[in-house]
Scaffold this motif. Structure first.
Motif, mmCIF file in Angstrom:
data_model
loop_
_atom_site.group_PDB
_atom_site.id
_atom_site.type_symbol
_atom_site.label_atom_id
_atom_site.label_comp_id
_atom_site.label_asym_id
_atom_site.label_seq_id
_atom_site.Cartn_x
_atom_site.Cartn_y
_atom_site.Cartn_z
ATOM 1 N N PHE A 101 31.786 52.034 57.327
ATOM 2 C CA PHE A 101 32.034 53.384 57.803
ATOM 3 C C PHE A 101 32.349 53.050 59.281
ATOM 4 O O PHE A 101 33.628 53.493 59.812
ATOM 5 C CB PHE A 101 30.927 54.436 58.024
ATOM 6 N N VAL A 102 31.732 52.324 60.014
ATOM 7 C CA VAL A 102 32.035 51.883 61.343
ATOM 8 C C VAL A 102 33.345 51.383 61.536
ATOM 9 O O VAL A 102 34.194 51.509 62.464
ATOM 10 C CB VAL A 102 30.908 51.073 61.945
ATOM 11 N N ALA A 103 33.784 50.431 60.836
ATOM 12 C CA ALA A 103 35.007 49.452 60.523
ATOM 13 C C ALA A 103 36.059 50.595 60.385
ATOM 14 O O ALA A 103 37.223 50.263 60.983
ATOM 15 C CB ALA A 103 34.717 48.260 59.867
ATOM 16 N N GLY A 104 35.862 51.255 59.224
ATOM 17 C CA GLY A 104 36.895 51.956 58.939
ATOM 18 C C GLY A 104 37.248 53.261 59.438
ATOM 19 O O GLY A 104 38.234 53.836 59.393
ATOM 20 N N VAL A 105 36.292 53.789 60.413
ATOM 21 C CA VAL A 105 36.377 55.064 61.248
ATOM 22 C C VAL A 105 36.428 54.775 62.615
ATOM 23 O O VAL A 105 37.241 55.163 63.386
ATOM 24 C CB VAL A 105 35.449 55.975 60.706
ATOM 25 N N SER A 161 25.792 42.530 66.308
ATOM 26 C CA SER A 161 26.028 42.710 64.890
ATOM 27 C C SER A 161 26.363 41.323 64.292
ATOM 28 O O SER A 161 26.806 40.487 64.863
ATOM 29 C CB SER A 161 26.764 43.656 64.614
ATOM 30 N N ASN A 162 25.930 41.495 62.902
ATOM 31 C CA ASN A 162 26.104 40.214 62.324
ATOM 32 C C ASN A 162 26.803 40.112 61.144
ATOM 33 O O ASN A 162 27.384 39.456 60.217
ATOM 34 C CB ASN A 162 24.834 39.388 61.730
ATOM 35 N N ASP A 163 27.583 41.420 60.806
ATOM 36 C CA ASP A 163 28.375 41.864 59.617
ATOM 37 C C ASP A 163 29.742 41.261 59.749
ATOM 38 O O ASP A 163 30.588 41.469 60.896
ATOM 39 C CB ASP A 163 28.310 43.353 59.603
ATOM 40 N N PRO A 164 30.072 40.686 59.082
ATOM 41 C CA PRO A 164 31.453 39.826 58.973
ATOM 42 C C PRO A 164 32.774 40.768 59.111
ATOM 43 O O PRO A 164 33.663 40.608 59.773
ATOM 44 C CB PRO A 164 31.478 38.979 57.875
ATOM 45 N N LEU A 165 32.574 41.905 58.253
ATOM 46 C CA LEU A 165 33.588 42.975 58.143
ATOM 47 C C LEU A 165 33.749 43.414 59.749
ATOM 48 O O LEU A 165 34.731 43.876 59.942
ATOM 49 C CB LEU A 165 33.027 44.093 57.185
ATOM 50 N N ILE A 166 32.657 43.678 60.353
ATOM 51 C CA ILE A 166 32.762 44.269 61.754
ATOM 52 C C ILE A 166 33.387 43.096 62.714
ATOM 53 O O ILE A 166 34.426 43.584 63.400
ATOM 54 C CB ILE A 166 31.269 44.677 62.372
ATOM 55 N N TRP A 167 33.061 42.070 62.492
ATOM 56 C CA TRP A 167 33.619 41.209 63.464
ATOM 57 C C TRP A 167 35.218 40.708 62.698
ATOM 58 O O TRP A 167 36.070 40.343 64.007
ATOM 59 C CB TRP A 167 32.922 39.555 63.329
ATOM 60 N N ASP A 168 35.631 40.910 61.818
ATOM 61 C CA ASP A 168 36.892 40.948 61.305
ATOM 62 C C ASP A 168 37.891 42.149 62.069
ATOM 63 O O ASP A 168 38.850 41.756 62.455
ATOM 64 C CB ASP A 168 37.171 40.870 59.938
ATOM 65 N N LYS A 169 36.998 43.006 62.030
ATOM 66 C CA LYS A 169 37.788 44.146 62.792
ATOM 67 C C LYS A 169 37.840 43.871 64.408
ATOM 68 O O LYS A 169 38.882 44.276 64.835
ATOM 69 C CB LYS A 169 37.016 45.349 62.360
ATOM 70 N N ILE A 170 36.697 43.605 64.675
ATOM 71 C CA ILE A 170 36.822 43.130 66.403
ATOM 72 C C ILE A 170 37.977 42.052 66.773
ATOM 73 O O ILE A 170 38.682 42.329 67.716
ATOM 74 C CB ILE A 170 35.568 42.847 66.684
ATOM 75 N N GLN A 171 38.042 41.073 65.707
ATOM 76 C CA GLN A 171 39.028 40.213 65.886
ATOM 77 C C GLN A 171 40.365 40.938 66.044
ATOM 78 O O GLN A 171 41.246 40.355 66.709
ATOM 79 C CB GLN A 171 39.053 39.172 64.946
ATOM 80 N N ARG A 172 40.911 41.741 65.016
ATOM 81 C CA ARG A 172 42.000 42.448 64.889
ATOM 82 C C ARG A 172 42.384 43.467 66.113
ATOM 83 O O ARG A 172 43.378 43.299 66.487
ATOM 84 C CB ARG A 172 42.033 43.198 63.677
ATOM 85 N N LEU A 173 41.315 43.955 66.598
ATOM 86 C CA LEU A 173 41.322 44.644 67.716
ATOM 87 C C LEU A 173 41.758 43.588 69.013
ATOM 88 O O LEU A 173 42.780 44.001 69.807
ATOM 89 C CB LEU A 173 40.272 45.442 68.188
ATOM 90 N N ALA A 174 40.992 42.623 68.958
ATOM 91 C CA ALA A 174 41.397 41.768 70.245
ATOM 92 C C ALA A 174 42.638 41.320 70.076
ATOM 93 O O ALA A 174 43.491 40.973 71.182
ATOM 94 C CB ALA A 174 40.522 40.582 70.043
ATOM 95 N N ASP A 175 43.397 41.135 68.697
ATOM 96 C CA ASP A 175 44.561 40.550 68.637
ATOM 97 C C ASP A 175 45.885 41.409 68.923
ATOM 98 O O ASP A 175 46.883 41.080 69.345
ATOM 99 C CB ASP A 175 44.916 39.853 67.183
ATOM 100 N N SER A 176 45.592 42.527 68.498
ATOM 101 C CA SER A 176 46.838 43.397 68.132
ATOM 102 C C SER A 176 46.578 44.902 68.589
ATOM 103 O O SER A 176 47.475 45.622 68.604
ATOM 104 C CB SER A 176 47.393 43.425 66.692
#
Length: 359
Positions: free
Chosen positions: A270-274, A319-334
């Protein structure tokens, strides 16, 4: 606060935002309880949001220090304690008037809160804490919620034996502002392991009628609870689902962020998607429509979406959730916002240093 303060406290807004500091003594009692917490490294961007573990004392102390200097508040703590033991007289009166004694007691509690950080002597801390607990118990009426909030915050800062019990008792206070003060007192407790004794009382507040109390409690549990606290996790999930409507959505969002910090995979989705997704946020209503107005609420503008994303980022550094960190990396990139790209990049770099992984 940007205007130059005077010797009189500023006027209290009728509907303060969730992260504004506690009102100055002498203001009308607020309609909403105060919010939380010390700003994070991204504090200037997220100061208007609730979706972070709120620790309000840092902001309050910074403002109070400047006010105390300008007001010339040089009395000793014992003088302030003496004032707090006195009567508030007529207290709040008609047309917003206040008995001077009521105002003096509020200022005394306010000044004590600003002086505590400079106290290092353990014996003195214990003496002051005992005095504040006694004043709270015997000299503060149930309707003096501003005094209660200041005293609970001060007792929490002192962190002395007997103080946490007094704070926990006030999680059931009559007024939401006092209950909010109790949450702040727990969050300001110096020993976080010891503060976990307040978990049962805080957990019961997840069904609080006040949106701001419920939101701040959810955030505080994300900080104090641990993945093995099954009862807390169960109640946070219920709060996430049951906190419906615009007024309660910060509570739902805070519960989702808290659960994500505690390892709940559904909440992380939910956090990653919203909360970390600009497109989804742009489709949410900005606020409730005016009474009697036709049509739907306006959608969340980009600036408000930025603040939600920044606030959420600030809450997920551990947080240790990989989905969260994938989303954070996308935010950092684009992400189109440079501020958000920078904030996300800082988190990625900090995690790399902490874990030894290359970003």
């Amino acid at each position: 606060m940007t205007d130059t303060p005077s010797n009189e406290p500023p006027t209290q807004p009728s509907d303060p935002g969730p992260t504004e500091p506690l009102p100055m003594p002498g203001q009308s009692d607020p309609a909403q309880p105060p919010p939380q917490p010390t700003p994070t490294p991204f504090g200037l961007q997220i100061a208007q949001l609730v979706v972070i573990p709120a620790v309000i004392v840092g902001v309050c102390i910074a403002l109070a220090w400047g006010f105390a200097l300008l007001a010339g508040a040089k009395d000793s703590i014992d003088t302030h304690l003496m004032k707090l033991r006195q009567s508030s007289g007529a207290g709040r009166m008609a047309m917003g008037l206040q008995d001077p004694r009521y105002k003096d007691r509020g200022l005394a509690a306010y000044n004590i809160a600003t002086m505590i950080p400079a106290i290092s002597n353990p014996t003195e801390k214990k003496r002051i804490s005992d005095a504040l607990v006694e004043i709270l118990d015997q000299h503060v009426a149930p309707d003096e919620q501003v005094l209660q909030a200041y005293l609970l915050m001060a007792i929490g800062q002192l962190g002395q034996p007997g103080g946490l019990e007094a704070i926990i008792t006030h999680t059931q206070a009559t007024h939401p502002f006092a209950r909010q003060g109790a949450v702040s007192g727990v969050l300001n407790w110096p020993d976080q392991r010891d503060a976990r004794r307040a978990l049962p009382g805080l957990t019961s507040m997840l069904a609080d009628d006040s949106p701001m109390v419920r939101a701040s409690v959810a955030a505080s549990l994300g900080r104090l609870a641990e993945p093995g606290d099954k009862q807390v996790l169960t109640q946070l999930r219920a709060a996430m689902e049951d906190s419906v409507g615009i007024k309660m959505r910060e509570a739902s969002w805070n519960a989702a962020v808290a659960l994500t910090r505690l390892g709940d995979a559904n909440a992380a989705r939910f956090v990653a998607g919203v909360l970390l997704d600009r497109d989804t946020l742009s489709q949410l209503p900005a606020d409730q429509p005016a009474a009697g107005s036709p049509g739907e609420s306006p959608k969340m503008p980009p600036g408000a979406a930025d603040r939600v994303i920044l606030a959420t980022l600030a809450s997920l550094s551990d947080s240790n959730d990989p989905l969260i960190w994938d989303k954070i990396q996308r935010l950092a990139d684009s992400d189109p916002s440079r501020v958000i790209r920078n904030a996300a990049s800082q988190l990625v770099l900090s995690r790399a240093k902490r874990t030894g992984r290359q970003p």
